[in-house]
Design an enzyme around this catalytic site. Sequence first.
Site, PDB file in Angstrom:
ATOM      1  N   SER A 190      -8.455   1.127   5.693  1.00 24.14           N
ATOM      2  CA  SER A 190      -7.899   0.310   4.623  1.00 24.14           C
ATOM      3  C   SER A 190      -8.757   0.470   3.388  1.00 24.14           C
ATOM      4  CB  SER A 190      -7.891  -1.154   5.058  1.00 24.14           C
ATOM      5  OG  SER A 190      -7.704  -2.001   3.952  1.00 24.14           O
ATOM      6  N   ASP A 200       0.780  -1.241   0.000  1.00 23.46           N
ATOM      7  CA  ASP A 200       0.000   0.000   0.000  1.00 23.46           C
ATOM      8  C   ASP A 200       0.814   1.295   0.000  1.00 23.46           C
ATOM      9  OD1 ASP A 200      -1.975  -1.846   0.182  1.00 23.46           O
ATOM     10  OD2 ASP A 200      -2.846  -1.102   2.035  1.00 23.46           O
TER      11      ASP A 200
END
Length: 572
Positions: free
Chosen positions: A475, A128
Amino acid sequence: MTKWDKSKLPSRHTTMGPERAPHRSYYYAMELTAEEIAQPLVGVASCWNEAAPCNIALSRQAQAAKKGVKAAGATPREFTTITVTDGIAMGHQSMKSSLASRDTIADSIELTMRGHCYDALVGIAGCDKSLPGVMMSMIRLNVPSVFMYGGSIMPGQHHGRDVTVLDVFEAVGKHAAGGMSDEELDELERHACPGAGACGGQFTANTMACVSEMIGLALPFSAGAPAPDEDRDRWAVESGRAVVELIRRNIRPRDIVTLDSLHNAAAIVGATGGSTNAALHLPAMAHEAGIRFTLQDVAEIMRKTPHIADLKPGGRYVAADVHRIGGVPIIIKALIDGGYVKGHCMTVTGKTIGENHREVIVPKDQDVVRLCSDPISPIGGVVALKGNLAPEGAIVKIAGMEKLRFEGTALCFDCEEDAFKAVEMRAYKPGDVIIVRYEGPKGGPGMREMLSTTSAIYGQGMGDKVALITDGRFSGATRGFCIGHVGPEAAVGGPIALLRDGDKIIIDADKGTIDVALSDDELAKRRAEWKPRKTDYNSGVLWKYAQLVGPAFLGAVTHPGGGAETHCYADQ
């Protein structure tokens, strides 16, 4: 082979002239030839490590990129940097390290490039924060650069259906509620992640991979192939070749990353129902180029862009399905045809985004990506909110949501652990607005994601019955009425710090508002009584991060950015 004029390249400081004989002796020690030393030096940076499947294939891809650099007539110099993998850091104190790692990645690549006077950069990332971190370093250094995504994981198989790590996070809540046995949870966790690659849904990694192609820093089609696919090696070779051509043509990241290309990047996030984290990373990337591009700017563009890709967590498909129908260029072409892309923007091919996709055709025999004339939703999957609870703004992913308005009463927690414990014990009720504060960039420090908490709520079947608001973040896998990036954050006395249990909260994602039903006088009274909260992070990198980091709506950046430069590394 090209005879290079290095008189204006950074590596002239370490390779040219008799006074650099000691420097060249180090290269001879590493078995480089005089010809290789005289060529441009290209940093090949990867985020390879053994922390998680996201990164495990990157070393192989870096070797392939080096072959491409060499074949094109330059000299590759490989190095690695860190990553913090969110799936493993999630739900405990380690998550404070995640967002801070983005800036450390950018800083460490900058230091390596500066310290060794490399002329260009190929950057390979898989998890990420590593994707924006690597791209931020490219824009900051402004040397010819090509980004490549390491690829997504293939979906796992459980009871005949595709599953991702999100299913495992949500299974924790289901297990806690008595809806799943120990044995079934064990079986799911063993099959959800079948090999190398980043999380397969349109979570943060795949969102930023789409951004890398749309913004023009990655080769068209390079983001699509899953990590285990041998096609990844071919794209790594091509990325290595491409960066050498960029040196020849002196095309740099700031020729590519402009206000218009940032607009395009925000559009693909909206079109794919992408991660809310893009509203942190796009402003941070813009900041490196000296461009002001805020959370509100990102969200306004996303709201105006139709949601056309049916991807998890709000939809049905994963990144491997996008690759199956033709890759990210299919999404880009659908947006170009719909009039949502500024086609004149330059890319690492030396051509514009419009030219790159002129021959792409959106296939008709699929339902992964729709045309803009027949969208899943006429507005993008992520929207901004603003109001007296979030004067600097907040963000929510609405992809897959049916109700866009929520009214309830505050249930306040001063850290994620306390909130998760309450959820685990079901010490909340329908209509609650769970407040998780002091988790912002400064207050965490580190702005943790709340996937463990939100997934547990969803696993208990309460995802549409409560809302969650935080000055932290979520997230890309989060779904439900979850609002993050609330600013100003609690640590600096923002309104979220002043809430009390029972306060009435009104969230309207359709109107873009988030408010607490309190008068200005009452908020002022509570602010006068508020005292800053102490933290246990009083030394080390997280202390340093807390001193430097700015507000979320500007990207949670840690330095003044390109606008403050008096010189650029590439021109030294």
